[in-house]
Write a protein that holds these residues in place. Structure first.
Motif, short mmCIF file in Angstrom:
data_model
loop_
_atom_site.label_atom_id
_atom_site.label_comp_id
_atom_site.label_asym_id
_atom_site.label_seq_id
_atom_site.Cartn_x
_atom_site.Cartn_y
_atom_site.Cartn_z
N LYS A 1 80.53 28.69 43.03
CA LYS A 1 78.89 28.54 44.17
C LYS A 1 78.77 29.25 45.59
N ALA B 1 78.49 33.04 46.05
CA ALA B 1 77.38 33.35 45.58
C ALA B 1 75.79 33.10 46.21
N LEU B 2 75.93 31.32 47.37
CA LEU B 2 75.07 31.36 47.87
C LEU B 2 75.35 32.45 48.97
N GLU C 1 76.50 35.21 49.76
CA GLU C 1 75.87 36.72 49.12
C GLU C 1 74.43 36.96 49.09
N GLU C 2 73.89 35.56 48.45
CA GLU C 2 72.52 36.05 48.67
C GLU C 2 71.57 36.06 50.34
N LYS C 3 72.15 34.58 50.84
CA LYS C 3 71.84 34.47 52.29
C LYS C 3 72.08 35.97 52.99
N ARG D 1 72.18 39.02 51.81
CA ARG D 1 71.12 40.26 50.78
C ARG D 1 70.23 39.78 52.00
N GLU D 2 69.66 38.78 52.23
CA GLU D 2 68.70 38.68 52.63
C GLU D 2 68.08 39.21 53.87
N SER E 1 71.12 43.30 54.32
CA SER E 1 71.04 44.67 52.94
C SER E 1 72.06 45.60 52.60
N GLU F 1 80.05 42.21 49.42
CA GLU F 1 80.87 41.14 48.78
C GLU F 1 82.57 40.81 49.49
N ALA G 1 81.35 38.28 51.75
CA ALA G 1 80.38 36.92 51.41
C ALA G 1 81.55 35.97 50.75
#
Ligand code: ARG
Length: 613
Positions: free
Chosen positions: A427, A430-431, A433-435, A437-438, A441, A447, A450
């Motif tokens: 988790k 994944a979090l 990676e989200e950050k 990308r924002e 990117s 990956e 991340a």
């Protein structure tokens, strides 16, 4: 003749900070001897004037405005019956100290020294830039063996958040000791023996274990375990069946052993996956079962020493005298216990490794267990009249730590509420990676980065409070790119790397760097703080406290941010990269040393430092 020049230029072994500190102490001690060496009031306490004494009394000033090192005058005030300022003047007038070391001031009953920024920077650059990876490393531990036992999850049980802190703290201590030259052996003492295997086996045989474990072995095993405890409440025959099954296992029954080995294999596969994500390796993976054939002789030794007694059919070592519950060695039915295995394990490790220290990184809930076990060993060594340097008493240490409160959920394995470490790490990744990308990117190898950020966030969250304190884990608190988090330190490291890329050339030779241009107080603080890194690492080892490194890194990073936004006298931010080549080179040398230090510090915590994020 002043001795200072000697120690600063010739003593290349000691770190910059230690050298400046001893320089200061030498000047103070020399001045004290000059001022008070003849005084009859001091005659009886002549050692108060010695270098060793002075160096041992040096502190960090209460406020950084006072300087970088402080020496308390109070004992001399009492001795020679003069006012503190008069004592200060006596000492100051006799001090032989070059301006390259620093300037002495009086404040709050202390003699303080503000070290010379460029003096420290120059010496530090020599220390750090020639071999960046080695900054803070030492050989103080050479020839000394330290065993670090940590993680030690239990077979056929989930690898849950309850084992996170031991894993992370232990891995960090192991790295810290290794960095200081100790001969470390990391040990994973798997919980692979004990009466719970009787329960597992009964549940497995009774409720179609093969099917239950098919999809996810650990989750299936947990379900069986939970069901066993529930049904046991109304069906006491289950407890008896479990006891018998374990007895059969202890006696080597082929069927039981086969099931037990299957549990071990599926569990290790799961544990190994988590260790790989965390980047943790063990020198030795040895379960409790390894001690099965070593307990009889351990018990015999305790009996021969006259330490054992019978209590309601069980064999114990009575510890009432020490305010501890009796240490249970063998139950009425002959079964041995957790403590029996630890005692046999200690004997084995001592004979095998003859360690300087043996650390058990285990939660504070087991404090009494370790007190009992260590006390039994101490009594044994007393009874056997073991020679002082052959004793392990005093060398074996429990390193306790507090709980993790995971978003305020209590953790109850028995009721089946488990937070799996693997899930937590996934988790976090994944979090992260989200950050990313924002923010960025386009980042190459997004990956992979991340992964490092997510894992770094979890690891750092466990090390950013003192180990005895509980950790209140929250996702936002751990993963934020600002604030006191792993990602924030990683982000700072990446920014420093990017600055060095922009600078785009090699730093000039240390000798030609001109640090004279960096006398402002922000740079001063940063440089002196950088120089303290080796002593912080040493203290972290001495106190078994990785937190000292994590808090140091946060302090360093915050100083760096002030440095990055330095303003000139007109209040304008001073760009680090400018047309002034000499200034840019000096500033970039500081940037480079900061980057090195953050990377080394993070590495000691078990956090990777990305070049870009
Ligand atoms: N397996 C145990 C547990 O999970 C920890 C083992 C601690 N080490 C020891 N030598 N007793 O609680």
């Amino acid at each position: 003749m002043s001795t200072m020049t000697k120690s600063i230029s010739e003593n290349t072994e000691a770190t910059t900070f230690a050298r400046f500190q001893s320089e200061f102490a030498e000047a103070v001690s020399g001045a004290l001897q000059k001022a008070y060496g003849e005084s009859s009031a001091v005659a009886l306490e002549a050692e108060l004037l010695s270098f060793e004494h002075v160096v041992s009394q040096i502190e960090r000033p209460k406020k950084s405005e006072f300087g970088d090192l402080a020496f308390p005058l109070f004992p001399y005030v009492k001795l020679v019956k003069k006012a503190p300022k008069a004592v200060f003047d006596d000492i100051k007038s006799g001090m032989e100290l070059s301006a390259e070391v620093g300037e002495v001031t009086f404040a709050g009953g202390y003699l303080n020294i503000k070290l010379s920024s460029h003096g420290v920077a120059q010496a530090l650059a020599k220390e750090v830039l020639s071999a960046p990876q080695r900054f803070g490393q030492s050989t103080i531990g050479a020839g000394k063996r330290v065993l670090v036992e940590f993680s030690s999850p239990n077979i056929a049980k989930p690898f849950g958040i309850g084992h996170l802190r031991t894993t992370v703290i232990g891995a960090s201590l192991n790295r810290i000791f290794g960095f200081l030259g100790y001969d470390t052996t990391s040990i994973n003492y798997l919980g692979d023996w004990g009466t719970q295997f009787g329960k597992m086996i009964v549940a497995y045989q009774k409720w179609d274990g093969e099917n239950a474990l098919k999809e996810n072995a650990i989750k299936g095993a947990l379900a069986l375990y939970v069901r066993f405890h529930k049904e046991e409440e109304t069906d006491p025959s289950l407890s008896e069946a479990a006891r018998l099954a374990f007895k059969k296992l202890e006696d080597g029954d082929a069927e039981m052993v086969k099931l037990w080995e299957m549990f071990k294999d599926v569990s290790w596969a799961e544990f190994k996956r988590v260790y790989d994500i965390l980047g943790i390796d063990f020198d030795l993976i040895t379960g409790e079962s390894f001690l099965n054939d070593k307990m009889d002789s351990a018990i015999a030794r305790l009996e021969a020493a006259g330490l054992t007694s019978e209590s309601r059919g069980a064999l114990v070592v009575d510890l009432e005298e020490f305010n501890l519950p009796p240490c249970l060695l063998r139950k009425q039915d002959g079964a041995t216990l957790y403590a029996t295995r630890d005692i046999a394990g200690l004997m084995y490790r001592w004979e095998t490794y003859h360690f300087q220290e043996s650390l058990y990184v285990v939660g504070s809930a087991q404090a009494d267990h370790f007190k009992q076990v260590f006390k039994v060993i101490e009594l044994l060594e007393d009874a056997e009249k073991t020679a002082p340097d052959e004793r392990m008493t005093g060398k074996v240490k429990h390193i306790p730590f507090g709980w993790v409160k995971f978003e305020d959920q209590a953790l109850k394995t028995r009721a089946g509420h488990v937070i799996y470490l693997d899930d937590v790490l996934q988790k976090a990744i994944a979090l992260a990676e989200e950050k990313i990308r924002e923010k960025n990117s386009e980042l190459p190898e997004l990956e992979k980065v991340a992964n490092r950020i997510g894992v770094g966030a979890i690891v750092f969250s466990q090390l950013s409070v003192r180990k005895q304190k509980d950790v209140n884990f929250t996702w936002e608190g751990a993963l934020s790119f600002e604030g006191e988090t792993g990602p924030y330190l990683q982000y700072t490291h990446a920014r420093l790397s990017s600055l060095l890329r922009k600078y785009g050339r090699e730093l000039p030779d240390v000798a030609s760097l001109d640090f004279g241009v960096l006398e402002d107080s922000v740079t001063h603080q940063l440089v002196v703080t950088l120089s303290r890194f080796p002593s912080v690492v040493e203290l972290a080892a001495k106190e078994y406290e990785p937190f000292l490194i994590s808090s140091y890194l946060l302090e360093l990073t915050s100083l760096f941010n002030s440095f990055y936004q330095r303003r000139d006298d007109d209040g304008r931010i001073v760009k680090i990269l400018s047309d002034d080549v000499a200034l840019t080179d000096a500033l970039m040398a500081v940037v480079s040393m900061t980057k090195t230090t953050i990377a080394s510090g993070l590495d000691l915590l078990g956090v990777e430092a990305p070049e870009e994020m």
